[in-house]
Design a protein around this motif. Structure first.
Motif, PDB file in Angstrom:
ATOM      1  N   PHE A  84       6.516   4.091  -9.874  1.00  0.00           N
ATOM      2  CA  PHE A  84       6.227   4.003 -11.312  1.00  0.00           C
ATOM      3  C   PHE A  84       6.147   2.564 -11.822  1.00  0.00           C
ATOM      4  O   PHE A  84       5.456   2.291 -12.797  1.00  0.00           O
ATOM      5  N   ASN A  85       6.824   1.639 -11.144  1.00  0.00           N
ATOM      6  CA  ASN A  85       6.709   0.224 -11.514  1.00  0.00           C
ATOM      7  C   ASN A  85       5.549  -0.471 -10.805  1.00  0.00           C
ATOM      8  O   ASN A  85       5.389  -1.686 -10.901  1.00  0.00           O
ATOM      9  N   GLN A  86       4.780   0.315 -10.039  1.00  0.00           N
ATOM     10  CA  GLN A  86       3.564  -0.149  -9.358  1.00  0.00           C
ATOM     11  C   GLN A  86       3.835  -1.242  -8.316  1.00  0.00           C
ATOM     12  O   GLN A  86       3.007  -2.122  -8.081  1.00  0.00           O
ATOM     13  N   GLU A  87       5.006  -1.147  -7.695  1.00  0.00           N
ATOM     14  CA  GLU A  87       5.328  -2.051  -6.575  1.00  0.00           C
ATOM     15  C   GLU A  87       4.660  -1.557  -5.291  1.00  0.00           C
ATOM     16  O   GLU A  87       4.486  -2.314  -4.344  1.00  0.00           O
ATOM     17  N   ALA A  88       4.341  -0.264  -5.264  1.00  0.00           N
ATOM     18  CA  ALA A  88       3.643   0.339  -4.124  1.00  0.00           C
ATOM     19  C   ALA A  88       2.604   1.311  -4.662  1.00  0.00           C
ATOM     20  O   ALA A  88       2.832   1.993  -5.666  1.00  0.00           O
TER      21      ALA A  88
ATOM     22  N   MET B 209      14.093  -2.507   1.654  1.00  0.00           N
ATOM     23  CA  MET B 209      14.552  -1.219   1.137  1.00  0.00           C
ATOM     24  C   MET B 209      16.073  -1.130   1.166  1.00  0.00           C
ATOM     25  O   MET B 209      16.714  -0.695   0.200  1.00  0.00           O
ATOM     26  N   LEU B 210      16.657  -1.576   2.301  1.00  0.00           N
ATOM     27  CA  LEU B 210      18.110  -1.507   2.455  1.00  0.00           C
ATOM     28  C   LEU B 210      18.830  -2.543   1.601  1.00  0.00           C
ATOM     29  O   LEU B 210      19.733  -2.207   0.824  1.00  0.00           O
ATOM     30  N   SER B 211      18.426  -3.810   1.739  1.00  0.00           N
ATOM     31  CA  SER B 211      19.177  -4.896   1.092  1.00  0.00           C
ATOM     32  C   SER B 211      19.051  -4.862  -0.429  1.00  0.00           C
ATOM     33  O   SER B 211      19.995  -5.185  -1.149  1.00  0.00           O
ATOM     34  N   GLN B 212      17.878  -4.453  -0.922  1.00  0.00           N
ATOM     35  CA  GLN B 212      17.666  -4.414  -2.370  1.00  0.00           C
ATOM     36  C   GLN B 212      17.929  -3.033  -2.972  1.00  0.00           C
ATOM     37  O   GLN B 212      17.773  -2.834  -4.169  1.00  0.00           O
TER      38      GLN B 212
ATOM     39  N   GLY C 110       0.813  -1.214   0.000  1.00  0.00           N
ATOM     40  CA  GLY C 110       0.000   0.000   0.000  1.00  0.00           C
ATOM     41  C   GLY C 110       0.845   1.261   0.000  1.00  0.00           C
ATOM     42  O   GLY C 110       0.482   2.263  -0.610  1.00  0.00           O
ATOM     43  N   VAL C 111       1.995   1.207   0.701  1.00  0.00           N
ATOM     44  CA  VAL C 111       2.822   2.406   0.816  1.00  0.00           C
ATOM     45  C   VAL C 111       4.294   2.023   0.888  1.00  0.00           C
ATOM     46  O   VAL C 111       4.650   0.951   1.393  1.00  0.00           O
ATOM     47  N   TYR C 112       5.131   2.913   0.365  1.00  0.00           N
ATOM     48  CA  TYR C 112       6.582   2.744   0.438  1.00  0.00           C
ATOM     49  C   TYR C 112       7.185   3.973   1.111  1.00  0.00           C
ATOM     50  O   TYR C 112       6.878   5.111   0.738  1.00  0.00           O
ATOM     51  N   PHE C 113       8.029   3.746   2.130  1.00  0.00           N
ATOM     52  CA  PHE C 113       8.746   4.826   2.818  1.00  0.00           C
ATOM     53  C   PHE C 113      10.233   4.699   2.495  1.00  0.00           C
ATOM     54  O   PHE C 113      10.837   3.669   2.743  1.00  0.00           O
ATOM     55  N   HIS C 114      10.816   5.777   2.002  1.00  0.00           N
ATOM     56  CA  HIS C 114      12.197   5.726   1.515  1.00  0.00           C
ATOM     57  C   HIS C 114      13.232   6.112   2.582  1.00  0.00           C
ATOM     58  O   HIS C 114      14.273   6.681   2.284  1.00  0.00           O
ATOM     59  N   GLY C 115      12.962   5.797   3.808  1.00  0.00           N
ATOM     60  CA  GLY C 115      13.931   6.148   4.846  1.00  0.00           C
ATOM     61  C   GLY C 115      13.412   5.744   6.214  1.00  0.00           C
ATOM     62  O   GLY C 115      12.303   5.202   6.326  1.00  0.00           O
TER      63      GLY C 115
ATOM     64  N   HIS D 186      14.345   2.239  -4.575  1.00  0.00           N
ATOM     65  CA  HIS D 186      14.218   3.687  -4.747  1.00  0.00           C
ATOM     66  C   HIS D 186      12.749   4.038  -4.958  1.00  0.00           C
ATOM     67  O   HIS D 186      12.004   3.293  -5.593  1.00  0.00           O
ATOM     68  N   TYR D 187      12.369   5.195  -4.433  1.00  0.00           N
ATOM     69  CA  TYR D 187      10.944   5.553  -4.462  1.00  0.00           C
ATOM     70  C   TYR D 187      10.393   5.699  -5.879  1.00  0.00           C
ATOM     71  O   TYR D 187       9.238   5.354  -6.125  1.00  0.00           O
TER      72      TYR D 187
END
Length: 450
Positions: free
Chosen positions: A273-277, A261-264, A196-201, A267-268
């Protein structure tokens, strides 16, 4: 303490400049053919700031002033630019207008004595900065810069996913509602799961906005430290920020895992844009990419929601904001002309530049509408952007009162990042995390008072 620290830094920079030399032309600029020439040092490159057209428009309106542009980083690297600016100042290079990209860079150079106060020039002009601009730039009761662009944080939404889940584009919303959206937008399992959501930090002591989510929608005290330099970690909103991150990742499983987020090295841009989130919270520098780019094409409709509130009756619109701080150099030989340029640039110059939404409060609805059209027109598919929601969020956004950064800010960020990782990796509970964070930050504060 802060002034002593910056005096030491400036001395070190001067030594480097003496031994290494300075690569920037330091030929004196003055009056030529009845014109005054001012030197403008900036991190901004031509592609991002449209300087040729912007400066040409200024020189047409002010024919007695010529602007000599000094681009400190062709790739727009703000750290490289600040190093070169410090070297230029230490070597005595002539400078008139300075641009800073963040509060820390701005406050640090004010502390170093590199920047002139603008209070008298503003008083002569007869306006109130707080009424004229959306961003507060005061330090210790003085104005040392005028704000350029206005980039509030907002939430980007995959409108196709909203429609699929039967969810409306939020006009205003609370964190609880945002968390509910994240749950409803999460879909699938395993490698094919859509979050549903991605946090970049946070990460590496950066992107710390993601550790103060609930502090962001406040008119004041939005940082980890208060204006007087004391800790703000006893705020219930700091605890709430950690609780929300825990709940979304561990209980609801609606946010992309921090470890992934860290291991892979996620990037937001790619996640959205790739609809992962389905949602990302990010700054509105993304306006220039909302309709998709060659690198990140847009294959769905995009909408924009405001930064969430903590409670329904909280003021609407407050969000973290980034801007450019436009200042006059303390040793400028032409301070009035330098001020004329930054005053023009932060008002009508922003409209001519056409790259960002301005901090200037006098931008009308029609002008804002046209600016958004112009910005989106540079993207691949502007028709896929819900322009109405973008204009609404931009027009209603507000910046909090600025908390002056401290010289040891990076130490505090590092400590808080470490304690958060212990929490999210299940190495300590929430109460321990908050206690450890408070104690370690207080130690840093105390050691810098000596």
């Amino acid at each position: 303490m802060r002034k002593r620290a910056w005096s030491v830094l400036l001395s070190a920079v001067m030594v480097v400049a003496l031994f290494a030399g300075c690569g920037v032309d330091d030929a004196a600029e003055g009056s030529q053919d009845g014109k005054v020439t001012i030197r403008f040092h900036t991190h901004g490159n031509e592609a991002s700031y449209n300087w040729k057209e912007t400066i040409a428009a200024f020189e047409k309106e002010y024919p007695d002033i010529k602007v000599n542009l000094v681009i400190l980083s062709e790739k727009g690297d703000t750290q490289e630019a600040m190093k070169k600016l410090d070297l230029a100042a230490a070597s005595g290079e002539e400078m008139d207008v300075l641009m800073f990209s963040d509060p820390a860079s701005y406050a640090q150079r004010v502390g170093m004595g590199m920047v002139a106060p603008l209070d008298d020039l503003i008083a002569e002009d007869g306006y109130q900065v707080q009424e004229e601009y959306k961003v507060d730039t005061q330090l210790d009761g003085h104005v040392y810069a005028l704000p350029g662009k206005f980039n509030p944080w907002y939430v980007l939404l995959n409108k196709d996913h909203l429609d699929e889940a039967g969810l409306a584009v939020p006009q205003d919303w609370t964190w609880d509602e945002m968390m509910d959206y994240a749950k409803k937008l999460t879909k699938g399992e395993g490698a094919n799961k859509r979050y549903g959501v991605y946090f970049h930090g946070p990460q590496g002591g950066g992107w710390m906005e993601f550790l103060k989510l609930a502090l962001g929608n406040q008119p004041d005290q939005t940082e980890f430290l208060k204006a007087d330099g004391s800790s703000n970690l006893d705020s219930p909103l700091f605890r709430k920020s950690l609780e929300m991150r825990l709940k979304m990742e561990k209980e609801d499983q609606s946010s992309t895992p921090y470890e992934a987020m860290l291991s892979q090295k996620l990037h937001y841009r790619a996640q959205f844009f790739n609809q992962e989130a389905s949602m990302i919270m990010i700054g509105s520098w993304m306006n220039t990419e909302l309709g998709g780019t060659e690198q990140f094409p847009l294959r769905f409709d995009v909408a924009v929601a405001p930064y969430p509130q903590n409670e329904e009756d909280d003021p609407v619109g407050y969000a973290p904001v980034t801007t450019d701080y436009m200042a006059v150099a303390a040793k400028s030989n032409h301070p009035k002309e330098a001020y004329q340029f930054i005053r023009w640039y932060t008002t009508e110059g922003q409209l001519i530049q056409g790259k960002n939404i301005p901090s200037w409060n006098k931008v009308g609805t029609n002008e804002l509408d046209q600016l958004v059209d112009d910005i989106l027109a540079t993207t691949e598919n502007p028709e896929k952007v819900d322009k109405e929601s973008l204009v609404k969020v931009q027009s209603e956004a507000k910046a909090a009162k600025m908390t002056p950064p401290v010289s040891y800010q990076a130490e505090i960020y590092k400590v808080l990042n470490e304690e958060y990782e212990k929490l999210i990796f299940d190495k300590q509970d929430l109460d321990t995390t908050i206690r450890q964070a408070q104690e370690r930050v207080q130690t840093i504060i105390d050691s810098n008072k000596k």
